[in-house]
Design an enzyme around this catalytic site. Structure first.
Site, PDB file in Angstrom:
ATOM      1  N   GLY A 109       0.868  -1.174   0.000  1.00 39.68           N
ATOM      2  CA  GLY A 109       0.000   0.000   0.000  1.00 39.68           C
ATOM      3  C   GLY A 109       0.897   1.213   0.000  1.00 39.68           C
ATOM      4  O   GLY A 109       1.886   1.262  -0.731  1.00 39.68           O
ATOM      5  N   GLU A 110       0.604   2.171   0.849  1.00 40.86           N
ATOM      6  CA  GLU A 110       1.438   3.377   0.959  1.00 40.86           C
ATOM      7  C   GLU A 110       2.034   3.379   2.369  1.00 40.86           C
ATOM      8  O   GLU A 110       1.310   3.551   3.353  1.00 40.86           O
ATOM      9  CB  GLU A 110       0.562   4.605   0.677  1.00 40.86           C
ATOM     10  CG  GLU A 110       1.279   5.915   0.819  1.00 40.86           C
ATOM     11  CD  GLU A 110       2.572   5.981   0.027  1.00 40.86           C
ATOM     12  OE1 GLU A 110       2.578   5.632  -1.165  1.00 40.86           O
ATOM     13  OE2 GLU A 110       3.597   6.373   0.619  1.00 40.86           O
ATOM     14  N   SER A 111       3.353   3.174   2.428  1.00 41.52           N
ATOM     15  CA  SER A 111       3.972   2.956   3.739  1.00 41.52           C
ATOM     16  C   SER A 111       3.835   4.171   4.663  1.00 41.52           C
ATOM     17  O   SER A 111       3.703   4.007   5.880  1.00 41.52           O
ATOM     18  CB  SER A 111       5.443   2.570   3.582  1.00 41.52           C
ATOM     19  OG  SER A 111       6.160   3.577   2.906  1.00 41.52           O
TER      20      SER A 111
ATOM     21  N   CYS B 124       6.038  -5.427   0.193  1.00 47.38           N
ATOM     22  CA  CYS B 124       6.165  -4.079  -0.389  1.00 47.38           C
ATOM     23  C   CYS B 124       6.125  -2.992   0.687  1.00 47.38           C
ATOM     24  O   CYS B 124       7.074  -2.860   1.440  1.00 47.38           O
ATOM     25  CB  CYS B 124       5.143  -3.879  -1.495  1.00 47.38           C
ATOM     26  SG  CYS B 124       5.667  -2.625  -2.655  1.00 47.38           S
TER      27      CYS B 124
ATOM     28  N   ARG C 190      12.981   3.223  -1.074  1.00 43.92           N
ATOM     29  CA  ARG C 190      11.614   3.195  -1.626  1.00 43.92           C
ATOM     30  C   ARG C 190      11.622   3.500  -3.120  1.00 43.92           C
ATOM     31  O   ARG C 190      12.510   4.193  -3.613  1.00 43.92           O
ATOM     32  CB  ARG C 190      10.742   4.231  -0.913  1.00 43.92           C
ATOM     33  CG  ARG C 190      10.521   3.894   0.549  1.00 43.92           C
ATOM     34  CD  ARG C 190       9.764   5.007   1.252  1.00 43.92           C
ATOM     35  NE  ARG C 190       8.435   5.170   0.692  1.00 43.92           N
ATOM     36  CZ  ARG C 190       7.690   6.256   0.871  1.00 43.92           C
ATOM     37  NH1 ARG C 190       8.139   7.264   1.579  1.00 43.92           N
ATOM     38  NH2 ARG C 190       6.485   6.317   0.338  1.00 43.92           N
TER      39      ARG C 190
ATOM     40  N   ILE D  74       5.291  -3.367  -7.718  1.00 46.28           N
ATOM     41  CA  ILE D  74       4.522  -2.139  -7.952  1.00 46.28           C
ATOM     42  C   ILE D  74       5.170  -1.008  -7.149  1.00 46.28           C
ATOM     43  O   ILE D  74       5.131  -1.032  -5.927  1.00 46.28           O
ATOM     44  CB  ILE D  74       3.042  -2.304  -7.528  1.00 46.28           C
ATOM     45  CG1 ILE D  74       2.400  -3.494  -8.258  1.00 46.28           C
ATOM     46  CG2 ILE D  74       2.259  -1.015  -7.801  1.00 46.28           C
ATOM     47  CD1 ILE D  74       1.037  -3.914  -7.699  1.00 46.28           C
ATOM     48  N   ARG D  75       5.803  -0.083  -7.834  1.00 46.43           N
ATOM     49  CA  ARG D  75       6.561   1.001  -7.163  1.00 46.43           C
ATOM     50  C   ARG D  75       7.344   0.404  -5.979  1.00 46.43           C
ATOM     51  O   ARG D  75       7.263   0.866  -4.842  1.00 46.43           O
ATOM     52  CB  ARG D  75       5.630   2.136  -6.709  1.00 46.43           C
ATOM     53  CG  ARG D  75       5.001   2.875  -7.898  1.00 46.43           C
ATOM     54  CD  ARG D  75       4.201   4.078  -7.483  1.00 46.43           C
ATOM     55  NE  ARG D  75       3.125   3.741  -6.572  1.00 46.43           N
ATOM     56  CZ  ARG D  75       3.071   4.080  -5.285  1.00 46.43           C
ATOM     57  NH1 ARG D  75       4.043   4.786  -4.730  1.00 46.43           N
ATOM     58  NH2 ARG D  75       2.050   3.713  -4.555  1.00 46.43           N
TER      59      ARG D  75
ATOM     60  N   HIS E 279       4.589  -8.614  -4.544  1.00 49.55           N
ATOM     61  CA  HIS E 279       3.237  -8.934  -4.053  1.00 49.55           C
ATOM     62  C   HIS E 279       2.828 -10.356  -4.462  1.00 49.55           C
ATOM     63  O   HIS E 279       2.125 -10.510  -5.466  1.00 49.55           O
ATOM     64  CB  HIS E 279       2.226  -7.966  -4.681  1.00 49.55           C
ATOM     65  CG  HIS E 279       2.332  -6.552  -4.235  1.00 49.55           C
ATOM     66  ND1 HIS E 279       1.549  -6.018  -3.242  1.00 49.55           N
ATOM     67  CD2 HIS E 279       3.119  -5.552  -4.657  1.00 49.55           C
ATOM     68  CE1 HIS E 279       1.854  -4.751  -3.076  1.00 49.55           C
ATOM     69  NE2 HIS E 279       2.802  -4.442  -3.926  1.00 49.55           N
TER      70      HIS E 279
ATOM     71  N   GLU F 231       0.566 -12.042  -3.168  1.00 45.87           N
ATOM     72  CA  GLU F 231      -0.890 -12.157  -2.963  1.00 45.87           C
ATOM     73  C   GLU F 231      -1.674 -11.772  -4.224  1.00 45.87           C
ATOM     74  O   GLU F 231      -2.868 -12.012  -4.298  1.00 45.87           O
ATOM     75  CB  GLU F 231      -1.330 -11.323  -1.746  1.00 45.87           C
ATOM     76  CG  GLU F 231      -1.412  -9.816  -1.934  1.00 45.87           C
ATOM     77  CD  GLU F 231      -0.059  -9.099  -1.962  1.00 45.87           C
ATOM     78  OE1 GLU F 231       1.003  -9.762  -1.919  1.00 45.87           O
ATOM     79  OE2 GLU F 231      -0.077  -7.851  -2.040  1.00 45.87           O
TER      80      GLU F 231
END
Ligand code: GLN
Length: 190
Positions: A48-50, A80, A107, A136-137, A172, A174
């Site tokens: 997600g967004e850390s 991630c 990051r 993803i990023r 990821h 998942e």
């Protein structure tokens, strides 16, 4: 082996981890508040967004108790943003973190050109067949402590590591049907 696995559900790709655990026949519980951690014996921190997840962990009073549980041996797996939150050092950032993993992370390490990609990754601990890995990023780990084992690399940089009860991947699993990372995590003694 973990019996009840909590999935941090403050932000990000937590539903996909819940689904992967359910497919494996494991009891999975969403963790949104401190009391949701009662009775769980392992935990997953999703992508997600850390910065957002770290801020919500801090504001919800979950950050310090979660760190304490990990430091006393509860198995934890971060993918991630989850990996970023687990690392002790984050390059050029003082964002809130769990910090239990003796490693430094960079990051968004693959830059804008290759913002997201999928590759088949060699991860010998899972057997000879490479694992499909969605980035993803994604971050990379740029330093590991002596107690950290590197499990997979891309372009010579660590993207999957283990330190005792802590597992972390830049990618990821998942988001793919391959459940071997989750199965490997579930072998960690709870
Ligand atoms: N770039 C995100 C961060 O720094 C992580 C991306 C992800 O979890 N897919 O938090």
């Amino acid at each position: 082996m973990a019996r009840r696995v909590g999935v941090l559900a403050l932000q990000g790709a937590f539903r996909e981890h819940m689904a992967a655990l359910t497919r494996l026949g494991v009891t999975a519980c969403e963790v949104r508040q401190l009391k949701d951690m009662d009775g769980i014996d392992a935990m997953i921190i999703p992508g997600g967004e850390s910065t957002t997840i770290g801020k919500l962990l801090n504001e919800g009073g979950i950050l310090a108790p979660l760190r304490a549980r990990i430091e006393t041996g509860m198995p934890v797996y971060g993918s991630c943003a989850g990996l970023i939150l687990l690392c002790r050092e984050i390059e050029h950032s003082d964002q809130p973190r769990i910090g239990a993993l003796n490693a430094t992370v960079r990051r968004n390490a693959f830059g804008r050109q290759v913002d997201s990609f999928e590759t088949d990754l060699d991860m010998p601990v899972l057997g000879p067949t490479p694992i499909p890995a969605v980035f993803i990023r994604a971050p990379v780990i740029t330093r590991v402590g002596d107690d950290v084992t590197i499990l997979a690399k891309v372009n010579g940089l660590a993207v999957a590591v283990r330190q005792g009860n802590i597992l972390a991947t830049s990618f990821h699993p998942e988001l793919t049907p391959d459940t071997r990372i989750h199965e490997f995590f579930l072998t960690f003694p709870a």
